[in-house]
Design a protein around this motif. Structure first.
Motif, mmCIF file in Angstrom:
data_model
loop_
_atom_site.group_PDB
_atom_site.id
_atom_site.type_symbol
_atom_site.label_atom_id
_atom_site.label_comp_id
_atom_site.label_asym_id
_atom_site.label_seq_id
_atom_site.Cartn_x
_atom_site.Cartn_y
_atom_site.Cartn_z
ATOM 1 N N PHE A 3 -6.652 -8.338 -8.110
ATOM 2 C CA PHE A 3 -5.297 -8.469 -7.547
ATOM 3 C C PHE A 3 -5.383 -9.196 -6.203
ATOM 4 O O PHE A 3 -4.551 -10.053 -5.889
ATOM 5 C CB PHE A 3 -4.659 -7.085 -7.389
ATOM 6 N N CYS A 8 2.163 -0.645 -6.669
ATOM 7 C CA CYS A 8 0.933 -0.016 -6.131
ATOM 8 C C CYS A 8 1.300 0.926 -4.992
ATOM 9 O O CYS A 8 0.866 2.085 -4.942
ATOM 10 C CB CYS A 8 -0.035 -1.078 -5.577
ATOM 11 N N HIS A 27 0.934 5.026 -4.243
ATOM 12 C CA HIS A 27 0.107 5.489 -3.116
ATOM 13 C C HIS A 27 0.930 6.385 -2.185
ATOM 14 O O HIS A 27 0.453 7.428 -1.740
ATOM 15 C CB HIS A 27 -0.451 4.294 -2.335
HETATM 16 C C1 ASC Z 1 -3.699 -4.484 -2.916
HETATM 17 C C2 ASC Z 1 -4.430 -3.282 -2.947
HETATM 18 C C3 ASC Z 1 -3.553 -2.269 -2.984
HETATM 19 C C4 ASC Z 1 -2.182 -2.804 -3.023
HETATM 20 C C5 ASC Z 1 -1.301 -2.261 -1.968
HETATM 21 C C6 ASC Z 1 0.061 -2.857 -2.035
HETATM 22 O O1 ASC Z 1 -4.160 -5.617 -2.909
HETATM 23 O O2 ASC Z 1 -5.738 -3.138 -2.932
HETATM 24 O O3 ASC Z 1 -3.818 -1.001 -3.007
HETATM 25 O O4 ASC Z 1 -2.347 -4.217 -2.917
HETATM 26 O O5 ASC Z 1 -1.864 -2.531 -0.713
HETATM 27 O O6 ASC Z 1 0.879 -2.344 -1.034
#
Ligand code: ASC
Length: 129
Positions: free
Chosen positions: A23, A119, A123
């Motif tokens: 990503f 993501c 979190h």
């Molecule tokens: C990333 C990564 C995450 C997500 C998050 C998006 O590249 O490692 O965990 O994006 O940061 O807010």
């Protein structure tokens, strides 16, 4: 699926790590840190979309409080809501791949932003700091 609880934790953490690496490679192009290469974007988005399906099996019953985990207890006490979040990510990463295949950087940027939001939402709700 897992021989011991520690393996489930390792599995989900490693799957999330590999997904984040790829990503990040898409993100580098979207944010102009590396030149946009449509083929490389598709290759990385394919891995992201595949990896997005994997971590969830690792949040198996009895694997909260195992090893070095940031997963909140809500992952297990609010399983339906956690699944909504993981399903959302699978959907968004599918759209990310479709966007990469258009070979249009602006389309990819939009899909990258939506995926990153997905993501972050999980979190914020299910990962401790
Ligand atoms: C990333 C990564 C995450 C997500 C998050 C998006 O590249 O490692 O965990 O994006 O940061 O807010």
């Amino acid at each position: 699926q897992f021989a011991k609880p520690e393996d489930a934790v390792k599995y989900r953490q490693n799957a999330l790590f590999v997904m984040a690496q790829h990503f990040g490679r898409v993100g580098a192009m979207v944010n102009g840190r590396t030149p946009y290469d449509a083929k490389v974007a598709v290759e990385n988005a394919e891995i992201v979309a595949d990896m997005a399906k994997l971590p969830w099996a690792g949040f198996a019953a009895g694997t909260d409080k195992v090893g070095n985990t940031k997963a909140k207890s809500e992952v297990w006490s609010e399983q339906a809501r956690f699944k909504e979040h993981s399903d959302k990510l699978v959907g968004e990463t599918g759209k990310l791949l479709a966007a990469a295949k258009t070979n249009n950087l602006d389309t990819l940027k939009t899909a990258f932003g939506s995926t990153a939001s997905s993501c972050k939402a999980c979190h914020d709700n299910f990962r401790s700091q």
